[in-house]
Every structure is written in structure tokens, then in C-alpha cells.
Design an enzyme around this catalytic site. Structure first.
Site, short mmCIF file in Angstrom:
data_model
loop_
_atom_site.label_atom_id
_atom_site.label_comp_id
_atom_site.label_asym_id
_atom_site.label_seq_id
_atom_site.Cartn_x
_atom_site.Cartn_y
_atom_site.Cartn_z
N HIS A 108 -3.80 6.00 3.60
CA HIS A 108 -4.57 4.84 3.16
C HIS A 108 -4.01 3.54 3.74
O HIS A 108 -4.76 2.71 4.27
CB HIS A 108 -4.56 4.79 1.63
CG HIS A 108 -5.41 3.73 1.02
ND1 HIS A 108 -4.97 2.45 0.81
CD2 HIS A 108 -6.69 3.77 0.56
CE1 HIS A 108 -5.94 1.73 0.24
NE2 HIS A 108 -6.99 2.51 0.07
N ASP B 57 0.84 -1.20 0.00
CA ASP B 57 0.00 0.00 0.00
C ASP B 57 0.88 1.26 0.00
O ASP B 57 1.94 1.27 -0.62
CB ASP B 57 -0.92 -0.05 1.23
CG ASP B 57 -2.28 0.57 1.00
OD1 ASP B 57 -2.35 1.81 0.85
OD2 ASP B 57 -3.28 -0.16 1.00
N ASN C 3 -13.70 -0.16 -6.79
CA ASN C 3 -14.77 0.78 -6.45
C ASN C 3 -15.44 1.39 -7.68
O ASN C 3 -15.81 2.56 -7.68
CB ASN C 3 -14.22 1.92 -5.59
CG ASN C 3 -13.67 1.45 -4.27
OD1 ASN C 3 -13.92 0.33 -3.86
ND2 ASN C 3 -12.90 2.30 -3.61
N SER D 18 -11.23 -1.14 -0.49
CA SER D 18 -9.94 -1.11 0.21
C SER D 18 -10.11 -1.39 1.68
O SER D 18 -9.22 -1.96 2.33
CB SER D 18 -9.29 0.27 0.04
OG SER D 18 -8.61 0.39 -1.17
#
Length: 398
Positions: free
Chosen positions: A185, A153, A276, A342
Site C-alpha cells: 500500500h 503508511d 472509503n 488512499s
């Protein structure tokens, strides 16, 4: 999109399981294109050559060989045709997939929780079959202990109080990136996996693999270098309890899928976000890779499929993914609320850690089957075939 240099060359990623043809191609690049071949380079050193037009780097993950370097599009097309077993593709952009663009990292006083009462509704949802929530999160006492979960990430705020010293950063693989989280994130995702308050598996080890920059963007080649690092660490370690969380996505990307397949082939469990786009997950990577576990998102309070979540037969399971509070950056107690697949994805990574610690490790295909068997069936609203109606359920507290 790909990165082109001043001479019109772009970054390409080569991958194949045919080592003979791979060596032949490398020889052609070396003798006919004056490329310097750096074979099996240390993954952490790859960023030093990320923009070097004269270098082609190679790495091996499982049965796949990968080559990373610049060439013009005509040559790439010729190589793709000449070497039938080698796939040549442009180095594409990949992003961390969070929805909340106006994010605030808040300072918060954190306290440890027990397995009796909890005010984290997303955790409350995954330990019971049906709504309404009972205000408890009952988890196995082994709690993910002894399991290494790699968070591929934007890095991890490893000093955060939530991690109690169980989090480290394995390395920054993008050029110019610090070996920490400068986006938020990755820390939010890691906290869902293993935070003491917000985490599913509160005793697992978290290793941050920074492959995306402060804007949450990366490339195929950088992510492959991070995955190569994980494969090497797993192979060298006596502890084979390895889980990889990938809360990221790109368009359909055969090189990225091959790298994920290579990890599962050596016994690593890979959990990925479905995406998404409110679309078919099979059109995106790594969600389209069959050996991974692709996770869609639901609304915690209603069990509706989240409006943004990708669906389709490539999605294996769903988990809560709306307004999930977890760790932030900027301090050791910061919190951050985000929505997305996520956030659904790390619920499953944490659950795999719980399953390994409770019942022992198994090969990825068997673990996936066990996960699906223990899920809650037919409670998600808005599911349309061929999307499976499976909601995550952690192993019982026993």
C-alpha cells in the site's frame, strides 16, 4: 478496538495543550500507580516500550503533549474527569484504506516519460479542466524538486526504479516491523506522489514512515510516534518544504486529529484520505481535522464521485482514485493497481510539492486556499451539498 493486557489494562493515549496539568497527571501515575515516566522519548525507541505495562512514554508535537501507556478503564475515566484539559482515550486501531483485496504485484519494464505524452490517465486528468483526456501530462519543470514528502503508511519500496534514488525509509515505528514495505500500500501511494512514471511530482524526495504492519494495520500511539519523528526532523532541518501524506483512517479520534493539527501549526502541509466508507468524512480521522486537506476520490474516465468515497463538508477536494497503477513490492520494477481515497490523497500531496517548488512555500492555510482556488469547479458528477465540487488541478507548465 484497544489492546488489553493480562491484568485487564488497556493502552491509552493522553493529549493536552496544558503542560502544567499534564505534568501533574504524570506525577500521579508515577507516585500512585508505580509507572516509569519516559519523557520526550526518541520516537524510534517508542516501539521498545509499546507493550510495557509499567511505562508511560511522552512526546511533544507542536503545542500538544502526548502520553502513551497502559491503565485500567476506571482510572482512565477518573483521570479524564479530574484533569479537565486532558483527553484520555483508548489506543484505537487504524488501517491503510485500499479497496483491492486481491492484489497482484506485477513485474514491469519501466521507462521515463516526458511532459508531452503520457499513458497514465489519472495524471492526464489533473492537468486539464475537462474531459476528454488529451493524452498529455504537462507539469512545471521544477517538478517538486527540493520538497520532502513523508509517506505515513506501510513503508516504501525505496529501491524501486521509479524513485531514482530519491526515496528513503525514515524508520519503522511498529514493533517487529521491518524498515521497508511488506504490504504494498505504501509503495503504491509513494509512487503516485513522486514516481518517475506514475508520480505527480517526479523530482520530490520520498521518506517512508512505517506505522502499519504487513496487514496494513496500526494504532494511534504508533502513528503519533511516527508524526513526532516528522515534527522533530522538520524542526531540525534547514529545509522547511515538508509535506505529509496520510492514506489511512480510523473512527473519530481526537488524539490523531490533535497530532495532525500540531504538524500544521509548525508549517507542515498534511494531506489525508477522506475514507472509503461511502459516508460522512467528518465521522472519521484524520479526515475530520480542519487543518488538514481531506481528499475524496473520483473515477478518472467519468468524473463521477467514486462509489466508495466519503463525502461531506470535511472533504476539501477530489482527485482520481479508481484503478490507479503505481509501484508495487517484490522487485525494483513491480507495479500494483489499487482503488481508494488512499490513491486520491497522494495526487494532492504531489500537487502541493509542485506548488512549493514552483512558487515557494507558504503556511498550510494559505497553501490550502491556493489549492482550492486553482481546482476545477463543478465538473464532478454526484456531488451533493455541503460537499464541495472541486477537482484537483496541478499548476500549469510554465
Amino acid at each position: 478496538t484497544s489492546k488489553a493486557n493480562s491484568k485487564g489494562q488497556s493502552k491509552f493515549v493522553l493529549h493536552t495543550r496544558n503542560k502544567t496539568e499534564f505534568e501533574n497527571l504524570l506525577s500521579s501515575l508515577e507516585c500512585c500507580f508505580n509507572k516509569t515516566i519516559r519523557r520526550d522519548i526518541d520516537p524510534l525507541s517508542m516501539k521498545s516500550y509499546e507493550n510495557d505495562k509499567s511505562t508511560v512514554m511522552t512526546t511533544t508535537i507542536g503545542k500538544y503533549s502526548f502520553g502513551l501507556g497502559f491503565m485500567d478503564s476506571d482510572s482512565a475515566t477518573q483521570f479524564d474527569k479530574l484533569y479537565g484539559s486532558i483527553t484520555v482515550a483508548e489506543d484505537s486501531s487504524i488501517e491503510a484504506i485500499g479497496l483491492d483485496t486481491r492484489r497482484t504485484h506485477r513485474s514491469s519494464c519501466l521507462t521515463a516519460i516526458t511532459n508531452s505524452t503520457v499513458k497514465v490517465p489519472n495524471l492526464d486528468r489533473i492537468d486539464q479542466a475537462n474531459l476528454p483526456l488529451d493524452g498529455k501530462y504537462n507539469f512545471p519543470p521544477s517538478n517538486g524538486s527540493g520538497v520532502n514528502v513523508y509517506c505515513v503508511d506501510t513503508g516504501v519500496n525505496s529501491k524501486h526504479a521509479e524513485f531514482e534514488g530519491r526515496a528513503t525509509n525514515g524508520g519503522a515505528f511498529c514493533a517487529g516491523c521491518p524498515n521497508t514495505d511488506d504490504n504494498g500500500h505504501g509503495s503504491n501511494v509513494a509512487g503516485i506522489i513522486g514516481g518517475k512514471t506514475y508520480g505527480v511530482a517526479k523530482k520530490c524526495n520520498i521518506i517512508g514512515i512505517k506505522v502499519m504492519n504487513a496487514s496494513g494495520m496500526g494504532t494511534t500511539s504508533v502513528i503519533i510516534s511516527g508524526l513526532s519523528f516528522i515534527a522533530s526532523a522538520h524542526s531540525k532541518s534547514s529545509n522547511k518544504n515538508t509535506v505529509v501524506n496520510m492514506s489511512l483512517r480510523s473512527g473519530l479520534n481526537t488524539a490523531l486529529n490533535a497530532a495532525v493539527s500540531s504538524l500544521t501549526s509548525i508549517g507542515i502541509h498534511v494531506i489525508v484520505a477522506a475514507g472509503n466508507d461511502a459516508s460522512n468524512a467528518c465521522n472519521y480521522s484524520p479526515a475530520s481535522e480542519p487543518s488538514a486537506i481531506a481528499v475524496g476520490a473520483t473515477d478518472t474516465s467519468t468524473d463521477n464521485v467514486a462509489s466508495f468515497s466519503n463525502t461531506g463538508k470535511c472533504v476539501g477536494i477530489f482527485a482520481p482514485g479508481t484503478h490507479i497503477v503505481s509501484c508495487g513490492i517484490g522487485s525494483t520494477t513491480a507495479t500494483l493497481s489499487e482503488s481508494g481515497t488512499s490513491q486520491a490523497c497522494p495526487h494532492v500531496s504531489g500537487t502541493i510539492a509542485l506548488m512549493i517548488a514552483l512558487n515557494g512555500n507558504r503556511d498550510p492555510a494559505q497553501m490550502k486556499s491556493d489549492l482550492y482556488s486553482s481546482s476545477t469547479k463543478n465538473v464532478i458528477n454526484g456531488i451533493v451539498s455541503p460537499t464541495p465540487n472541486r477537482l484537483l488541478r496541478i499548476p500549469s507548465n510554465c
